[in-house]
Design an enzyme around this catalytic site. Structure first.
Site, PDB file in Angstrom:
ATOM      1  N   LYS A 175      67.939  45.454  41.524  1.00 54.12           N
ATOM      2  CA  LYS A 175      66.757  44.840  42.137  1.00 54.12           C
ATOM      3  C   LYS A 175      65.862  44.323  41.018  1.00 54.12           C
ATOM      4  CE  LYS A 175      62.715  45.810  43.259  1.00 54.12           C
ATOM      5  NZ  LYS A 175      62.114  44.486  42.898  1.00 54.12           N
ATOM      6  N   GLY A 220      60.208  49.849  33.621  1.00 50.36           N
ATOM      7  CA  GLY A 220      58.982  49.345  34.228  1.00 50.36           C
ATOM      8  C   GLY A 220      57.810  50.216  33.830  1.00 50.36           C
ATOM      9  N   SER A 221      56.794  50.201  34.666  1.00 47.98           N
ATOM     10  CA  SER A 221      55.557  50.892  34.306  1.00 47.98           C
ATOM     11  C   SER A 221      55.712  52.412  34.443  1.00 47.98           C
ATOM     12  CB  SER A 221      54.424  50.417  35.221  1.00 47.98           C
ATOM     13  OG  SER A 221      54.705  50.795  36.546  1.00 47.98           O
ATOM     14  N   THR A 222      54.864  53.125  33.738  1.00 44.18           N
ATOM     15  CA  THR A 222      54.902  54.589  33.782  1.00 44.18           C
ATOM     16  C   THR A 222      54.573  55.104  35.180  1.00 44.18           C
ATOM     17  OG1 THR A 222      54.466  54.803  31.442  1.00 44.18           O
ATOM     18  CG2 THR A 222      53.813  56.663  32.814  1.00 44.18           C
ATOM     19  N   GLY A 224      57.572  54.598  37.279  1.00 45.09           N
ATOM     20  CA  GLY A 224      58.619  55.481  36.759  1.00 45.09           C
ATOM     21  C   GLY A 224      58.439  56.917  37.227  1.00 45.09           C
ATOM     22  N   GLU A 269      62.859  53.871  31.352  1.00 49.84           N
ATOM     23  CA  GLU A 269      62.308  53.250  30.134  1.00 49.84           C
ATOM     24  C   GLU A 269      60.955  52.694  30.530  1.00 49.84           C
ATOM     25  OE1 GLU A 269      60.994  51.095  27.663  1.00 49.84           O
ATOM     26  OE2 GLU A 269      62.583  49.603  27.938  1.00 49.84           O
ATOM     27  N   CYS A 277      57.267  46.554  26.130  1.00 49.26           N
ATOM     28  CA  CYS A 277      56.878  47.963  26.234  1.00 49.26           C
ATOM     29  C   CYS A 277      56.625  48.543  24.842  1.00 49.26           C
ATOM     30  CB  CYS A 277      57.917  48.761  26.990  1.00 49.26           C
ATOM     31  SG  CYS A 277      59.574  48.304  26.560  1.00 49.26           S
ATOM     32  N   GLU A 325      48.186  51.016  28.674  1.00 49.98           N
ATOM     33  CA  GLU A 325      49.060  49.901  28.314  1.00 49.98           C
ATOM     34  C   GLU A 325      48.554  48.628  28.984  1.00 49.98           C
ATOM     35  OE1 GLU A 325      53.099  49.682  29.958  1.00 49.98           O
ATOM     36  OE2 GLU A 325      53.759  49.106  27.945  1.00 49.98           O
TER      37      GLU A 325
HETATM   38  P1  ADP Z   1      54.552  45.999  37.419  1.00 48.41           P
HETATM   39  O1  ADP Z   1      53.368  46.778  37.917  1.00 48.41           O
HETATM   40  O2  ADP Z   1      54.306  45.350  36.145  1.00 48.41           O
HETATM   41  O3  ADP Z   1      55.154  45.066  38.433  1.00 48.41           O
HETATM   42  P2  ADP Z   1      56.446  48.047  38.053  1.00 48.41           P
HETATM   43  O4  ADP Z   1      56.857  49.201  37.227  1.00 48.41           O
HETATM   44  O5  ADP Z   1      55.720  48.354  39.308  1.00 48.41           O
HETATM   45  O6  ADP Z   1      55.644  47.086  37.098  1.00 48.41           O
HETATM   46  O7  ADP Z   1      57.723  47.168  38.426  1.00 48.41           O
HETATM   47  C1  ADP Z   1      58.963  47.239  37.769  1.00 48.41           C
HETATM   48  C2  ADP Z   1      60.050  47.171  38.822  1.00 48.41           C
HETATM   49  O8  ADP Z   1      59.923  48.298  39.683  1.00 48.41           O
HETATM   50  C3  ADP Z   1      59.991  45.944  39.720  1.00 48.41           C
HETATM   51  O9  ADP Z   1      61.314  45.527  40.015  1.00 48.41           O
HETATM   52  C4  ADP Z   1      59.325  46.487  40.976  1.00 48.41           C
HETATM   53  O10 ADP Z   1      59.632  45.767  42.144  1.00 48.41           O
HETATM   54  C5  ADP Z   1      59.926  47.879  41.032  1.00 48.41           C
HETATM   55  N1  ADP Z   1      59.158  48.861  41.830  1.00 48.41           N
HETATM   56  C6  ADP Z   1      57.821  48.915  42.021  1.00 48.41           C
HETATM   57  N2  ADP Z   1      57.499  49.970  42.803  1.00 48.41           N
HETATM   58  C7  ADP Z   1      58.661  50.609  43.101  1.00 48.41           C
HETATM   59  C8  ADP Z   1      59.007  51.782  43.861  1.00 48.41           C
HETATM   60  N3  ADP Z   1      58.090  52.509  44.476  1.00 48.41           N
HETATM   61  N4  ADP Z   1      60.306  52.122  43.941  1.00 48.41           N
HETATM   62  C9  ADP Z   1      61.255  51.411  43.303  1.00 48.41           C
HETATM   63  N5  ADP Z   1      60.997  50.303  42.591  1.00 48.41           N
HETATM   64  C10 ADP Z   1      59.727  49.897  42.472  1.00 48.41           C
END
Ligand code: ADP
Length: 500
Positions: free
Chosen positions: A197, A250-252, A255, A272, A306, A403
């Site tokens: 995804k 992605g973001s902490t 994560g 990561e 990151c 961040e």
């Molecule tokens: P940002 O806030 O910069 O978009 P995210 O960490 O939220 O960073 O996004 C990184 C990825 O994680 C994207 O593909 C986003 O769609 C996905 N994502 C966001 N929220 C969720 C969640 N609750 N479960 C799984 N994937 C998610």
């Protein structure tokens, strides 16, 4: 100033303007409820495409397709050497389409064409080739056992490495194709299958890559791509009972949610996450190297890395000189669309990100930071932000603690190496850190004390496919790239044979 769409090549245009479907079980598929997500050109803010808004049902179909392919003889039954050849074929196909992929990526993410070429395409080609080689090298060990409660019996023990199964790969928007392939390559080499995804705002290259994989003969269902929002498609993928491993970048905050969900069902999980990486310049450093190096540590990929060097610490005696030198470079950066080869920094990925970064700069100013250069959008459509240097910062400022994921550098001084280490480690993150010095003794004393997953000396942000990349503390668990990444896609099995 032009925008990226106007600079796009014919081949890339053909793909961008085509109808986009998700790749599920080898078929191009619309969302079960017909929903779509708009895709934008960050250099103009204009909509350029729509992609399906994947639903829970679509995720379920994709996981089922991945499971079927995992069990199917056309993939699981392939000899490792045959899998290696297929992955090498995919690497070659990506290399042959390098210009098209780089252009689509620059258009969709706003990043410089040089950057998308190097990091999303060339490094990914390397990654596929590197991981292809591992397909034939996933061996176990023979183990001399001496079962203490059966001293009169003989046993032969060995381990084997088995693919974990269906992998859920969730990627961010900062290096969209690169992040996707750094996850897909070890999946393929280990004999797993994947549902990817991509981030909702940068889905185009992942969809193009899935088509390419199908064209070169990767069996249907091995690589599935579901486009959609994180809270719906991402969450459904993470909690799906038939997913065996989650690989997230992605973001902490996200994560943490994913890690908790993975733990609920004991899924393997690599995360990561974010960073706030320190760049430490000692007074004996070669400043002709360290000053441009520190500037690049934050300017690279528009600070949307990151491991971006977002906190610069400079020894007191050279503080003014380094601050002035870095500020001069940052001020001279030419903003422009990513596809214009004369641009030195493109727009940020979205209006939301532009506002977020400007908000962090505002908060820094409100909390007493001095803006040395930067601090504004530009008078042009698109999501541009002038790269910014903040001085007079303190540890408690939001812009120093959190961040930002944009081109904003905070600069502070330190007295001695003890203070430098203390300030560098004074963060919840633990991804990267660099030390700039000519003194090898100081290097070896400082590196072990930096609480991060990757350290650099007299350089910053250098990645190689063969070197592990991952963080500690709030920067995550597990590793991307290298032997470590492939091993994370295997389960180890022990077998003990009675040879009496
Ligand atoms: P940002 O806030 O910069 O978009 P995210 O960490 O939220 O960073 O996004 C990184 C990825 O994680 C994207 O593909 C986003 O769609 C996905 N994502 C966001 N929220 C969720 C969640 N609750 N479960 C799984 N994937 C998610």
């Amino acid at each position: 100033m032009k925008n990226d769409l106007a600079l796009l090549g014919a081949e890339s245009k053909k793909f961008v303007f085509a109808e986009h479907g998700m790749m599920i079980g080898g078929a191009s598929t619309q969302a079960s409820d017909g929903g779509t997500i708009p895709v934008f050109d960050p250099s103009s803010g204009d909509q350029i495409a729509v992609v399906p808004e994947g639903t829970v049902e679509d995720v379920d179909r994709a996981v089922k397709a991945a499971r079927k392919a995992f069990e199917d003889t056309s993939w699981a039954g392939l000899k490792p050497a045959a899998r290696e050849r297929l992955i090498l074929k995919l690497a070659l196909a990506l290399e042959e389409h390098a210009q098209e992929f780089s252009e689509i990526e620059s258009l969709n993410s706003g990043r410089l064409i040089m950057n998308t070429r190097l990091f999303d395409v060339d490094l990914s080609v390397d990654c596929l080739r590197y991981m292809a080689g591992w397909a034939t090298k996933l061996h176990g060990k023979t183990i001399p056992v001496s079962v203490p409660y059966a001293p009169d019996m003989d046993f032969f023990a060995y381990t084997t490495r088995e693919p974990v199964g269906v992998v859920a790969a969730i990627t961010p928007w900062n290096v969209p194709l690169g992040q996707a392939i750094w996850k897909i390559a070890p999946v393929l080499a280990a004999g797993c299958t994947v549902v990817l995804k991509p981030a909702e705002n940068t889905p185009l290259t992942a969809l193009r890559f899935a088509l390419l994989a199908k064209e070169i003969g990767i069996p249907d269902g091995v690589i599935n791509v579901v486009t959609g929002y994180g809270a719906v498609a991402g969450a459904a993928l993470v909690s799906h009972p038939d997913v065996n491993k989650i690989s997230f970048t992605g973001s902490t905050d996200t994560g943490r949610i994913i890690g908790i969900e993975a733990a609920r069902n004991f899924k393997k999980c690599s995360l990561e996450l974010g960073g706030k990486s320190p760049v430490i310049i000692l007074d004996d450093a070669d400043l002709s190297q360290a000053i441009p190096g520190a500037a690049q540590a934050i300017l690279g990929n528009h600070g949307q890395n990151c491991c971006a060097g977002s906190r610069l610490f400079v020894q007191e005696s050279i503080y003014e000189e380094v601050l002035a030198g870095v500020a001069k470079i940052v001020e001279s950066v030419k903003l422009g669309p990513g596809l214009d080869p004369s641009s030195e920094m493109g727009p940020l990925v979205s209006a939301t990100q532009q506002e977020r970064v400007l908000g962090y700069i505002r908060s820094g100013v409100e909390e007493g930071a001095e803006v040395v250069v930067g601090n504004s959008a530009i008078d042009h459509p698109g999501f541009y932000v002038k790269p910014t240097v903040l001085a007079n910062v303190t540890r408690d400022m939001k812009a120093v603690r959190e961040e930002i994921f944009g081109p904003v550098l905070s600069v502070a001084s330190f007295k001695d190496t003890e203070e430098a280490i203390a300030k560098a480690n004074d963060t919840v993150f633990g991804l990267g850190a660099s030390v700039w010095t000519k003194n090898i003794d100081k290097v070896h004393r400082m590196i072990p004390r930096l609480k991060v997953g990757i350290t650099w000396v007299n350089t910053h942000n250098v990645l190689d496919i063969a070197a592990p990349f991952g963080g500690i503390k709030n920067s995550g668990i597990g590793c991307e790239l290298s032997e470590e990444a492939i091993l994370q896609h295997t389960n180890i099995k022990s077998t003990i044979v009675n040879v009496d």
